[in-house]
Design a protein around this motif. Structure first.
Motif, PDB file in Angstrom:
ATOM      1  N   GLU A 122      77.267  88.413  56.954  1.00  0.00           N
ATOM      2  CA  GLU A 122      77.236  87.004  57.365  1.00  0.00           C
ATOM      3  C   GLU A 122      78.524  86.576  58.069  1.00  0.00           C
ATOM      4  OE1 GLU A 122      78.171  86.901  52.832  1.00  0.00           O
ATOM      5  OE2 GLU A 122      77.287  88.244  54.326  1.00  0.00           O
ATOM      6  N   PHE A 123      79.578  87.347  57.925  1.00  0.00           N
ATOM      7  CA  PHE A 123      80.849  87.046  58.581  1.00  0.00           C
ATOM      8  C   PHE A 123      80.925  87.677  59.971  1.00  0.00           C
ATOM      9  CE2 PHE A 123      85.436  88.130  59.231  1.00  0.00           C
ATOM     10  CZ  PHE A 123      85.931  86.839  59.317  1.00  0.00           C
ATOM     11  N   ARG A 124      80.217  88.794  60.142  1.00  0.00           N
ATOM     12  CA  ARG A 124      80.313  89.608  61.350  1.00  0.00           C
ATOM     13  C   ARG A 124      79.975  88.864  62.641  1.00  0.00           C
ATOM     14  NH1 ARG A 124      77.097  94.405  59.747  1.00  0.00           N
ATOM     15  NH2 ARG A 124      78.458  94.275  57.921  1.00  0.00           N
ATOM     16  N   PRO A 125      78.949  87.990  62.677  1.00  0.00           N
ATOM     17  CA  PRO A 125      78.596  87.336  63.951  1.00  0.00           C
ATOM     18  C   PRO A 125      79.694  86.453  64.529  1.00  0.00           C
ATOM     19  CG  PRO A 125      76.806  87.139  62.355  1.00  0.00           C
ATOM     20  CD  PRO A 125      77.986  87.656  61.606  1.00  0.00           C
TER      21      PRO A 125
ATOM     22  N   LYS B 134      81.364  76.864  61.648  1.00  0.00           N
ATOM     23  CA  LYS B 134      80.543  77.880  60.987  1.00  0.00           C
ATOM     24  C   LYS B 134      81.356  79.124  60.679  1.00  0.00           C
ATOM     25  CE  LYS B 134      76.123  76.403  62.956  1.00  0.00           C
ATOM     26  NZ  LYS B 134      74.948  76.803  63.789  1.00  0.00           N
ATOM     27  N   ALA B 135      82.256  79.481  61.586  1.00  0.00           N
ATOM     28  CA  ALA B 135      83.124  80.635  61.346  1.00  0.00           C
ATOM     29  C   ALA B 135      84.068  80.367  60.181  1.00  0.00           C
ATOM     30  CB  ALA B 135      83.926  80.959  62.611  1.00  0.00           C
ATOM     31  N   LEU B 136      84.598  79.129  60.105  1.00  0.00           N
ATOM     32  CA  LEU B 136      85.488  78.765  59.001  1.00  0.00           C
ATOM     33  C   LEU B 136      84.746  78.807  57.667  1.00  0.00           C
ATOM     34  CD1 LEU B 136      87.424  75.720  60.531  1.00  0.00           C
ATOM     35  CD2 LEU B 136      88.171  78.097  60.378  1.00  0.00           C
ATOM     36  N   ARG B 137      83.500  78.333  57.683  1.00  0.00           N
ATOM     37  CA  ARG B 137      82.707  78.330  56.451  1.00  0.00           C
ATOM     38  C   ARG B 137      82.442  79.762  55.989  1.00  0.00           C
ATOM     39  NH1 ARG B 137      78.996  75.718  58.367  1.00  0.00           N
ATOM     40  NH2 ARG B 137      79.883  73.690  57.939  1.00  0.00           N
ATOM     41  N   ALA B 138      82.087  80.638  56.933  1.00  0.00           N
ATOM     42  CA  ALA B 138      81.828  82.035  56.592  1.00  0.00           C
ATOM     43  C   ALA B 138      83.096  82.709  56.059  1.00  0.00           C
ATOM     44  CB  ALA B 138      81.299  82.789  57.810  1.00  0.00           C
TER      45      ALA B 138
ATOM     46  N   THR C  13      85.695  81.295  54.546  1.00  0.00           N
ATOM     47  CA  THR C  13      86.042  80.782  53.220  1.00  0.00           C
ATOM     48  C   THR C  13      85.132  81.330  52.135  1.00  0.00           C
ATOM     49  OG1 THR C  13      86.989  78.747  54.122  1.00  0.00           O
ATOM     50  CG2 THR C  13      86.252  78.685  51.837  1.00  0.00           C
ATOM     51  N   THR C  14      83.829  81.296  52.369  1.00  0.00           N
ATOM     52  CA  THR C  14      82.899  81.764  51.341  1.00  0.00           C
ATOM     53  C   THR C  14      83.027  83.266  51.103  1.00  0.00           C
ATOM     54  OG1 THR C  14      81.139  81.932  53.017  1.00  0.00           O
ATOM     55  CG2 THR C  14      81.243  79.903  51.727  1.00  0.00           C
ATOM     56  N   CYS C  15      83.285  84.024  52.154  1.00  0.00           N
ATOM     57  CA  CYS C  15      83.449  85.477  51.991  1.00  0.00           C
ATOM     58  C   CYS C  15      84.744  85.810  51.251  1.00  0.00           C
ATOM     59  CB  CYS C  15      83.420  86.171  53.351  1.00  0.00           C
ATOM     60  SG  CYS C  15      81.792  86.147  54.143  1.00  0.00           S
ATOM     61  N   LEU C  16      85.825  85.083  51.548  1.00  0.00           N
ATOM     62  CA  LEU C  16      87.092  85.308  50.839  1.00  0.00           C
ATOM     63  C   LEU C  16      86.971  84.926  49.371  1.00  0.00           C
ATOM     64  CD1 LEU C  16      89.805  84.073  53.391  1.00  0.00           C
ATOM     65  CD2 LEU C  16      89.375  86.429  52.651  1.00  0.00           C
ATOM     66  N   LEU C  17      86.272  83.832  49.089  1.00  0.00           N
ATOM     67  CA  LEU C  17      86.073  83.422  47.698  1.00  0.00           C
ATOM     68  C   LEU C  17      85.337  84.507  46.911  1.00  0.00           C
ATOM     69  CD1 LEU C  17      85.158  79.661  48.147  1.00  0.00           C
ATOM     70  CD2 LEU C  17      87.075  80.535  46.788  1.00  0.00           C
ATOM     71  N   HIS C  18      84.366  85.142  47.553  1.00  0.00           N
ATOM     72  CA  HIS C  18      83.622  86.204  46.877  1.00  0.00           C
ATOM     73  C   HIS C  18      84.461  87.470  46.762  1.00  0.00           C
ATOM     74  CE1 HIS C  18      80.587  89.415  46.322  1.00  0.00           C
ATOM     75  NE2 HIS C  18      80.033  88.501  45.532  1.00  0.00           N
ATOM     76  N   GLN C  19      85.123  87.853  47.859  1.00  0.00           N
ATOM     77  CA  GLN C  19      85.896  89.094  47.862  1.00  0.00           C
ATOM     78  C   GLN C  19      87.077  89.040  46.901  1.00  0.00           C
ATOM     79  OE1 GLN C  19      87.585  91.483  51.521  1.00  0.00           O
ATOM     80  NE2 GLN C  19      89.115  89.952  50.941  1.00  0.00           N
ATOM     81  N   ASP C  20      87.823  87.933  46.916  1.00  0.00           N
ATOM     82  CA  ASP C  20      89.089  87.874  46.186  1.00  0.00           C
ATOM     83  C   ASP C  20      88.975  87.277  44.785  1.00  0.00           C
ATOM     84  OD1 ASP C  20      90.259  88.949  48.447  1.00  0.00           O
ATOM     85  OD2 ASP C  20      90.793  86.997  49.278  1.00  0.00           O
TER      86      ASP C  20
ATOM     87  N   LEU D 299      83.262  69.345  53.974  1.00  0.00           N
ATOM     88  CA  LEU D 299      84.607  69.877  54.137  1.00  0.00           C
ATOM     89  C   LEU D 299      84.685  71.350  53.746  1.00  0.00           C
ATOM     90  CD1 LEU D 299      87.607  69.046  54.748  1.00  0.00           C
ATOM     91  CD2 LEU D 299      87.858  68.756  52.287  1.00  0.00           C
ATOM     92  N   VAL D 300      85.279  72.158  54.609  1.00  0.00           N
ATOM     93  CA  VAL D 300      85.525  73.573  54.319  1.00  0.00           C
ATOM     94  C   VAL D 300      86.989  73.712  53.898  1.00  0.00           C
ATOM     95  CG1 VAL D 300      85.559  75.912  55.239  1.00  0.00           C
ATOM     96  CG2 VAL D 300      83.795  74.300  55.998  1.00  0.00           C
ATOM     97  N   PRO D 301      87.253  74.066  52.647  1.00  0.00           N
ATOM     98  CA  PRO D 301      88.639  74.126  52.168  1.00  0.00           C
ATOM     99  C   PRO D 301      89.398  75.319  52.744  1.00  0.00           C
ATOM    100  CG  PRO D 301      87.152  74.940  50.477  1.00  0.00           C
ATOM    101  CD  PRO D 301      86.285  74.413  51.581  1.00  0.00           C
ATOM    102  N   THR D 302      90.683  75.115  52.979  1.00  0.00           N
ATOM    103  CA  THR D 302      91.566  76.198  53.405  1.00  0.00           C
ATOM    104  C   THR D 302      92.148  76.834  52.152  1.00  0.00           C
ATOM    105  OG1 THR D 302      92.117  74.941  55.399  1.00  0.00           O
ATOM    106  CG2 THR D 302      93.554  76.789  54.834  1.00  0.00           C
ATOM    107  N   LEU D 303      91.743  78.041  51.826  1.00  0.00           N
ATOM    108  CA  LEU D 303      92.081  78.653  50.541  1.00  0.00           C
ATOM    109  C   LEU D 303      93.578  78.797  50.277  1.00  0.00           C
ATOM    110  CD1 LEU D 303      89.379  81.396  49.902  1.00  0.00           C
ATOM    111  CD2 LEU D 303      89.469  79.027  49.159  1.00  0.00           C
ATOM    112  N   PRO D 304      94.391  79.224  51.251  1.00  0.00           N
ATOM    113  CA  PRO D 304      95.827  79.350  50.955  1.00  0.00           C
ATOM    114  C   PRO D 304      96.454  78.040  50.497  1.00  0.00           C
ATOM    115  CG  PRO D 304      95.293  80.511  52.974  1.00  0.00           C
ATOM    116  CD  PRO D 304      94.067  79.734  52.602  1.00  0.00           C
TER     117      PRO D 304
END
Length: 339
Positions: free
Chosen positions: A37-40, A58-62, A64-71, A83-88
């Motif tokens: 889902e991040f690749r496109p 949409k890229a920011l949302r992808a 954030t959600t992928c980093l939340l899952h990965q990390d 709102l799409v949160p900036t994780l750092p």
């Protein structure tokens, strides 16, 4: 004719907390290989480096959600217009609060930490990160129906219902109506007591005392300490809440958001595109009025939140620097003196 050099915003990792894992930027190439889902949203240069269009929500949302899952092993869904949160930056805030709790409030690592996130948003990102990474318990408030539903879903999808309470509140609610909510106080008291009992070798506790404490909590004025939770041998039980946190709406109107964009042009174009609905950006009176209400209400609940030399750990993010630079009116003075 000389060309004026364009100013570039400073890199985020220069200001990151020492324990923030994003001091080392994430690998977009790795994310793209693991998350379809991040690749496109990725592009590749001739050297094979992966790039992301930060102007695409949409890229920011992808991301954030992928980093939340990965990390953090968190499954999070964010509605398209929210709102799409900036994780750092979100992690920075939590880590600063952790420093305050450990070094200023003298919390022990074994203490049950209970916080309140005012206006949690659809992602419920602060409570989710605090629960998963730090093992804290959060009460998350939200006024918007869509955000409330999404936040509740995100908590349930990650099986964190025991650590996070999502509470729907009205538009005018900040602290009052939350810190004095009897059901919330009961749940937090019992959670703290359970851990303290497990760490206590003395098994002579009387279960009837819980009912007495609950009765007292329900009938005690907000600014009066609860005598049953105020023993020196049980510091974590003194206060029902250890801190509050807030990332408030910044602006008083849509026009102010536009003027702020224009005033920032001299600092260079922002790296990423702004996200979020108008409800998440605008509030009556702007952040000055919002934070002033929070400061004033904090005085009413000084016995509910952990006290550090008579100052409450009532924290907030201030974005519009003019809110504290101009001291010509009472509202701004209140904020300036309490920050």
């Amino acid at each position: 004719m000389s060309v004026k050099e364009k100013k570039v915003p400073p890199k985020l990792n220069k200001y990151m907390h020492a324990r923030n894992p994003y001091r080392t930027p994430p690998s977009f190439k790795k994310l793209a290989s693991v998350y379809p889902e991040f690749r496109p949203y990725c592009s590749y240069d001739v050297g094979g480096k992966v790039h992301l269009d930060f102007k695409d929500p949409k890229a920011l949302r992808a991301l954030t959600t992928c980093l939340l899952h990965q990390d953090f092993d968190l499954k999070v869904t964010i509605p398209d217009d929210r709102l799409v949160p900036t994780l750092p930056l979100r992690l920075n805030y939590l880590l600063w609060i952790e420093d305050l709790l450990m070094h200023a409030a003298h919390c022990e690592t074994s203490d049950v930490i209970v916080g309140v996130d005012i206006g949690t948003g659809a992602s419920c990102v602060y409570p989710l990160l605090a629960a998963r990474k730090l093992g804290w318990n959060l009460v998350a408030t939200e006024t918007d129906n869509i955000n409330f539903t999404a936040a509740t879903t995100n908590v349930n999808n990650n099986d964190l219902q025991d650590n996070i309470i999502v509470k729907k509140v009205d538009d005018k609610t900040v602290l009052q109506g939350v810190l004095d909510d009897a059901d919330i106080q009961k749940q937090m008291y019992l959670k703290k007591k359970e851990v303290n009992d497990n760490n206590d070798d003395d098994d002579d506790d009387d279960d009837d005392d819980d009912d007495e404490v609950m009765s007292e909590l329900n009938n005690t004025p907000s600014d009066t300490p609860c005598k049953h939770t105020d023993g020196d041998d049980n510091k974590s039980m003194k206060y029902m809440f250890d801190f509050t946190m807030c990332n408030p709406p910044f602006f008083s109107s849509e026009e102010e958001t536009d003027s702020m964009k224009k005033s920032k042009k001299q600092r260079g174009e922002p790296i990423s595109s702004p996200t979020g609905c108008i409800h998440e950006k605008v509030t009556t009176g702007g952040e000055v009025t919002f934070i002033t209400q929070m400061v004033e209400e904090s005085h009413k609940f000084k016995s509910k939140v952990r006290v550090v030399e008579y100052k409450r750990l009532i924290t907030t993010i201030i974005v519009c620097c003019s809110s504290i630079n101009n001291n010509n009116n009472n509202n701004n003075s209140t904020i300036y003196n309490c920050v």
